[in-house]
Scaffold this motif. Structure first.
Motif, PDB file in Angstrom:
ATOM      1  N   ALA A   1      -3.195  16.393   5.022  1.00 50.71           N
ATOM      2  CA  ALA A   1      -2.644  15.200   4.387  1.00 50.71           C
ATOM      3  C   ALA A   1      -1.900  14.337   5.401  1.00 50.71           C
ATOM      4  N   ASN A   2      -2.079  13.015   5.298  1.00 49.55           N
ATOM      5  CA  ASN A   2      -1.328  12.109   6.173  1.00 49.55           C
ATOM      6  C   ASN A   2      -0.163  11.511   5.393  1.00 49.55           C
ATOM      7  N   LYS A   3       0.633  10.680   6.076  1.00 49.56           N
ATOM      8  CA  LYS A   3       1.852  10.147   5.471  1.00 49.56           C
ATOM      9  C   LYS A   3       1.563   9.239   4.276  1.00 49.56           C
ATOM     10  N   ILE A   4       0.502   8.475   4.342  1.00 49.60           N
ATOM     11  CA  ILE A   4       0.152   7.567   3.247  1.00 49.60           C
ATOM     12  C   ILE A   4      -0.229   8.354   1.998  1.00 49.60           C
ATOM     13  N   GLU A   5      -1.011   9.424   2.167  1.00 44.37           N
ATOM     14  CA  GLU A   5      -1.403  10.256   1.032  1.00 44.37           C
ATOM     15  C   GLU A   5      -0.194  10.963   0.416  1.00 44.37           C
ATOM     16  N   VAL A   6       0.730  11.425   1.260  1.00 42.13           N
ATOM     17  CA  VAL A   6       1.932  12.088   0.758  1.00 42.13           C
ATOM     18  C   VAL A   6       2.780  11.095  -0.038  1.00 42.13           C
ATOM     19  N   LYS A   7       2.921   9.879   0.471  1.00 43.98           N
ATOM     20  CA  LYS A   7       3.701   8.854  -0.217  1.00 43.98           C
ATOM     21  C   LYS A   7       3.119   8.560  -1.592  1.00 43.98           C
ATOM     22  N   GLU A   8       1.800   8.364  -1.664  1.00 43.05           N
ATOM     23  CA  GLU A   8       1.155   8.069  -2.942  1.00 43.05           C
ATOM     24  C   GLU A   8       1.264   9.240  -3.913  1.00 43.05           C
ATOM     25  N   ALA A   9       1.168  10.479  -3.406  1.00 39.98           N
ATOM     26  CA  ALA A   9       1.252  11.659  -4.273  1.00 39.98           C
ATOM     27  C   ALA A   9       2.652  11.812  -4.868  1.00 39.98           C
ATOM     28  N   VAL A  10       3.696  11.578  -4.055  1.00 40.25           N
ATOM     29  CA  VAL A  10       5.066  11.696  -4.567  1.00 40.25           C
ATOM     30  C   VAL A  10       5.358  10.587  -5.565  1.00 40.25           C
ATOM     31  N   GLU A  11       4.910   9.374  -5.273  1.00 40.88           N
ATOM     32  CA  GLU A  11       5.151   8.261  -6.193  1.00 40.88           C
ATOM     33  C   GLU A  11       4.453   8.470  -7.532  1.00 40.88           C
ATOM     34  N   SER A  12       3.225   8.996  -7.505  1.00 37.51           N
ATOM     35  CA  SER A  12       2.512   9.204  -8.762  1.00 37.51           C
ATOM     36  C   SER A  12       3.025  10.424  -9.523  1.00 37.51           C
ATOM     37  N   ALA A  13       3.435  11.475  -8.821  1.00 39.93           N
ATOM     38  CA  ALA A  13       3.877  12.696  -9.494  1.00 39.93           C
ATOM     39  C   ALA A  13       5.267  12.559 -10.103  1.00 39.93           C
ATOM     40  N   TYR A  14       6.177  11.871  -9.408  1.00 38.28           N
ATOM     41  CA  TYR A  14       7.565  11.824  -9.859  1.00 38.28           C
ATOM     42  C   TYR A  14       8.010  10.443 -10.327  1.00 38.28           C
TER      43      TYR A  14
END
Length: 96
Positions: free
Chosen positions: A31-44
């Protein structure tokens, strides 16, 4: 939520969340930083200000004991520290 494996709940991570609004997660290795950012924003449902990632290598240790040579392996993982925007918060204990 397949990129985020689990949140890191340690004393240091809790202090970071209280003082500087940063939360730590174990994430997939690819996972790269952009994918991590999108995953945290969508999950929480929060706004992410920045992401820092760290790769931890495999740690192998050997010990000499009464039973002989004992070998152990601690697996490799990737850690992401996510800084949230001012006023945002993630409550990991709400589901308990």
């Amino acid at each position: 939520m397949s990129i985020l494996i689990k949140p890191i709940i340690t004393e240091k991570a809790t202090d970071q969340s209280e003082l500087s609004n940063c939360f730590s997660f174990v994430v997939k290795k690819g996972a790269n930083k952009i994918e991590v950012k999108e995953a945290v924003e969508s999950a929480y449902g929060v706004t992410v200000k920045g992401v820092r990632t760290m790769n931890y290598p495999v740690k192998r240790t050997t010990k000499y004991t009464k039973k002989g040579l004992v070998a152990s392996v601690k697996g490799a993982y990737k850690k992401a520290i996510v800084q949230l925007a001012e006023g945002e918060n993630i409550d990991f204990y709400s589901n308990i």
